[in-house]
Design a protein around this motif. Structure first.
Motif, short mmCIF file in Angstrom:
data_model
loop_
_atom_site.label_atom_id
_atom_site.label_comp_id
_atom_site.label_asym_id
_atom_site.label_seq_id
_atom_site.Cartn_x
_atom_site.Cartn_y
_atom_site.Cartn_z
N LEU A 1 0.88 -1.20 -0.07
CA LEU A 1 -0.01 0.09 0.09
C LEU A 1 0.95 1.16 0.03
O LEU A 1 1.88 1.40 0.93
CB LEU A 1 -0.66 0.19 1.42
N LYS A 2 0.58 2.03 -0.91
CA LYS A 2 1.68 3.40 -0.98
C LYS A 2 0.73 4.63 -1.03
O LYS A 2 -0.47 4.44 -1.51
CB LYS A 2 2.24 3.42 -2.21
N SER A 3 1.18 5.53 -0.46
CA SER A 3 0.40 6.85 0.00
C SER A 3 1.15 7.76 -0.88
O SER A 3 2.61 7.92 -1.22
CB SER A 3 0.65 7.43 1.56
N HIS A 4 0.41 8.80 -1.44
CA HIS A 4 0.86 9.75 -2.24
C HIS A 4 1.73 10.92 -1.52
O HIS A 4 2.64 11.38 -1.99
CB HIS A 4 -0.36 10.72 -3.07
N LEU B 1 -12.75 -5.41 -0.88
CA LEU B 1 -12.10 -4.22 -0.19
C LEU B 1 -11.88 -3.13 -1.28
O LEU B 1 -11.57 -3.27 -2.23
CB LEU B 1 -10.78 -4.56 0.08
N ILE B 2 -12.70 -1.84 -0.82
CA ILE B 2 -12.50 -0.98 -1.69
C ILE B 2 -11.48 0.16 -1.15
O ILE B 2 -11.85 0.86 -0.27
CB ILE B 2 -14.11 -0.31 -1.65
N ILE B 3 -10.62 0.46 -2.30
CA ILE B 3 -9.32 1.36 -1.53
C ILE B 3 -9.52 2.51 -2.50
O ILE B 3 -9.24 2.16 -3.58
CB ILE B 3 -8.22 0.59 -1.54
N GLY B 4 -9.85 3.59 -2.59
CA GLY B 4 -9.70 4.82 -3.62
C GLY B 4 -10.94 4.26 -4.45
O GLY B 4 -12.14 4.08 -4.43
N HIS B 5 -10.39 4.24 -5.77
CA HIS B 5 -11.17 3.88 -6.97
C HIS B 5 -10.94 2.45 -7.49
O HIS B 5 -10.75 2.20 -8.69
CB HIS B 5 -10.78 4.91 -8.01
N HIS B 6 -10.44 1.54 -6.36
CA HIS B 6 -10.43 0.20 -6.83
C HIS B 6 -11.05 -0.70 -5.97
O HIS B 6 -11.07 -0.58 -4.90
CB HIS B 6 -8.66 0.07 -6.52
N LEU B 7 -11.21 -2.10 -6.37
CA LEU B 7 -11.76 -3.02 -6.05
C LEU B 7 -10.85 -4.28 -5.67
O LEU B 7 -10.38 -4.62 -6.82
CB LEU B 7 -12.93 -3.48 -6.67
N ILE B 8 -10.86 -4.88 -4.67
CA ILE B 8 -10.00 -6.15 -4.44
C ILE B 8 -10.95 -6.97 -3.76
O ILE B 8 -11.69 -6.88 -2.52
CB ILE B 8 -8.78 -5.99 -3.59
N TYR B 9 -11.15 -8.30 -4.57
CA TYR B 9 -11.74 -9.60 -4.01
C TYR B 9 -10.95 -10.23 -3.29
O TYR B 9 -9.77 -10.63 -3.68
CB TYR B 9 -12.42 -10.28 -5.17
N GLY B 10 -11.67 -10.93 -2.29
CA GLY B 10 -10.61 -11.69 -1.21
C GLY B 10 -11.37 -12.86 -1.15
O GLY B 10 -12.37 -13.34 -1.66
#
Length: 106
Positions: A24-27, A50-59
């Motif tokens: 995970l990287k921060s601007h 998991l929804i992070i910003g404008h991205h979806l990650i399925y787990g």
């Protein structure tokens, strides 16, 4: 030296560990302690998303081979005690590449 462990009542069995594959990287290059990372939701079929910003990650949710204890350190009457808050038996693994959330334009 003996370590005193007490169980808080009731022990919650709703705790899980979240495992992310990758970085995970921060601007802003700041650390993530105390920061909002994203939303954890479940589909109707029970798949974690998991929804992070404008991205979806399925787990995928799995059992942990050796459960963890969530322990809180407390000082009572000058003595240090460790209170077991929960037993963690599950983990949610996110190991797929994030998919961008694309808005549908009409």
């Amino acid at each position: 030296m003996p370590i005193l462990l007490k169980a808080s009542k009731p022990l919650s069995d709703e705790w899980s560990i979240i495992e992310l594959q990758g970085d995970l990287k921060s601007h802003s290059e700041s650390n993530f302690e105390g920061q909002f990372i994203g939303d954890l939701q479940y589909t109707k079929t029970g798949i974690p998303i998991l929804i992070i910003g404008h991205h979806l990650i399925y787990g995928k949710e799995t059992k942990i081979e050796k459960p963890f204890a969530l322990i809180e350190k407390q000082e009572v009457d000058g003595k240090i005690e460790f209170v077991v808050k929960a037993i963690i038996k599950n983990k949610i693994i996110f190991k797929t590449r994030p998919k961008p959330i694309v808005a549908k334009m009409d």
